[in-house]
Design an enzyme around this catalytic site. Structure first.
Site, short mmCIF file in Angstrom:
data_model
loop_
_atom_site.label_atom_id
_atom_site.label_comp_id
_atom_site.label_asym_id
_atom_site.label_seq_id
_atom_site.Cartn_x
_atom_site.Cartn_y
_atom_site.Cartn_z
N CYS A 36 2.51 -5.68 2.69
CA CYS A 36 3.46 -6.27 2.08
C CYS A 36 4.81 -5.77 2.03
O CYS A 36 5.03 -4.54 2.43
CB CYS A 36 3.18 -6.59 0.62
N HIS A 65 -2.17 3.03 -1.52
CA HIS A 65 -3.45 3.22 -1.74
C HIS A 65 -4.04 3.06 -0.40
O HIS A 65 -4.79 1.93 -0.30
CB HIS A 65 -4.20 2.82 -2.95
N CYS A 120 7.84 -0.30 -6.11
CA CYS A 120 7.84 -1.48 -5.65
C CYS A 120 8.91 -2.33 -6.64
O CYS A 120 8.68 -2.13 -7.90
CB CYS A 120 6.77 -2.28 -5.50
N HIS A 148 -5.45 3.11 -13.36
CA HIS A 148 -4.80 2.66 -12.22
C HIS A 148 -3.30 3.45 -12.23
O HIS A 148 -2.78 3.24 -13.26
CB HIS A 148 -4.70 1.18 -11.67
N GLU A 150 -0.40 2.02 -11.26
CA GLU A 150 0.71 1.29 -11.87
C GLU A 150 0.48 1.22 -13.23
O GLU A 150 1.52 0.83 -13.91
CB GLU A 150 0.48 -0.02 -10.98
N THR A 188 0.51 -5.86 -10.91
CA THR A 188 0.99 -6.82 -10.14
C THR A 188 -0.03 -6.98 -9.06
O THR A 188 -0.24 -8.07 -8.23
CB THR A 188 1.87 -6.32 -9.30
N ASN A 248 -5.72 -4.09 -4.81
CA ASN A 248 -5.69 -5.58 -4.08
C ASN A 248 -6.78 -5.64 -3.17
O ASN A 248 -7.22 -6.78 -2.84
CB ASN A 248 -4.14 -5.75 -3.65
N SER A 290 -1.97 -2.64 1.38
CA SER A 290 -1.55 -1.59 1.74
C SER A 290 -2.43 -0.98 2.93
O SER A 290 -2.21 0.29 3.43
CB SER A 290 -2.01 -0.46 0.90
#
Length: 332
Positions: A36, A65, A120, A148, A150, A188, A248, A290
């Site tokens: 992305c 990751h 990001c 995590h 994030e 996210t 993700n 990723s």
């Protein structure tokens, strides 16, 4: 979906088997898949820093990751550390795409480390929302996965009370100080469907709660999840290319499994298992945000070990997003 073979196909399959001919496996590629804009930006920041300043460049936590990406950058001179205290005085320091807590920013500032922030922009947006809600005197509920990077960074960016919920069940047992002053934000990279369920549970229990619905789940995450749903309509088995610590990527595998398709998360072609493909004629392939496309191409080559393949690309949502680079490594 009707996966049954016609009588003609059955006859041909029997003839091929008798002749020792291996049937061609159809491989359907999801679209979009792989990198992305936030991941591309983060990797480019490290690559440009290595060229501009020379190795070593120190990166707090994995820049993204994916094991292959991290190993490639490490071979080129990036040094990945868990704590700012591990960075030598004066060394160029990059914050990963997942974002960092304010205490990490302060630790770097106190040592006057030259920092390049690869957070990001969509994660930074969640940080901003959380701080805004907290500034209104609201308690914050963060929907996300404990541990995590994030999530840890987001909690550490917000002054005031932050409650982490991971499931609908967590909502039922949640105790807050002021139910009339609540807002929620989200990690996210979550499953859109799971997050909607948690938001519905929060709204049912706390009717005045405010938040962004699922808009904090990044566009790329949503697009890749929708692509897997389309993929599951056409295939018998799904391969997700991505690392096991990629949130993700794990969500993509889970969605495939929830839709009734055997789904496997693999780092690369070395993790393909011949037993998975026994009796399978149509395979879907996607990749987490990723995972680089070179790994997808490697999986396609790896599938050829089990027989001939025919590759088809699904139509999907086009992505043309590109985030601006920080001034430290920009050409501007």
């Amino acid at each position: 979906m009707d996966m049954s073979l016609t009588s003609t196909e059955l006859t041909q399959a029997g003839s091929d088997a008798a002749a020792g001919v291996v049937p061609t496996m159809k491989v359907v590629l999801a679209q979009p898949r792989g990198f992305c804009a936030g991941v591309e930006r983060a990797i480019e920041i490290v690559e440009r820093a290595l060229v501009k300043f020379g190795p070593p460049i120190y990166v707090r936590h994995e820049i993204v990751h994916n094991r292959h990406v991290v190993e490639d950058l490490r071979a080129r001179g990036a040094v990945f550390v868990d704590e700012i205290s591990e960075v030598p005085d004066g060394a160029i320091t990059v914050f990963s795409a997942h974002g960092v807590a304010r205490k990490v920013q302060k630790a770097a500032s106190d040592r006057s480390l030259p920092v390049i922030d690869a957070t990001c922009p969509l994660v930074a947006k969640v940080h901003s929302e959380g701080r805004r809600y907290a500034g209104q005197g609201r308690e914050i509920i963060l929907i996300g996965h404990a541990g995590h990077a994030e999530v840890e960074g987001t909690i550490g960016q917000i002054d005031g009370q932050v409650y982490l919920v991971q499931t609908v069940e967590d909502v039922a047992t949640l105790t807050v100080e002021n139910p009339a002053m609540l807002s929620y934000i989200t990690q996210t990279t979550l499953s859109v469907d799971d997050t909607r369920g948690i938001i519905a549970a929060l709204t049912a229990r706390f009717p005045t709660i405010t938040g962004p619905d699922v808009r904090d789940i990044c566009y790329a995450t949503q697009n890749r999840q929708e692509a897997v749903r389309h993929l599951a309509e056409q295939v018998e088995l799904i391969l997700v290319v991505g690392s096991r610590n990629s949130s993700n990527s794990n969500r993509l595998r889970e969605i495939g499994a929830e839709l009734g398709r055997p789904s496997y998360l693999i780092d690369d072609a070395d993790h393909l298992d011949a037993a998975w493909f026994e009796g399978i004629s149509v395979v879907g392939v996607t990749a987490g945000a990723s995972a680089p496309e070179v790994l997808v191409r490697g999986v396609l080559e790896g599938l050829k070990r089990f027989g001939p393949i025919e590759v088809e690309m699904l139509a999907g949502t086009p992505e043309d997003v590109r985030f601006k680079l920080p001034s430290e490594v920009s050409d501007d």
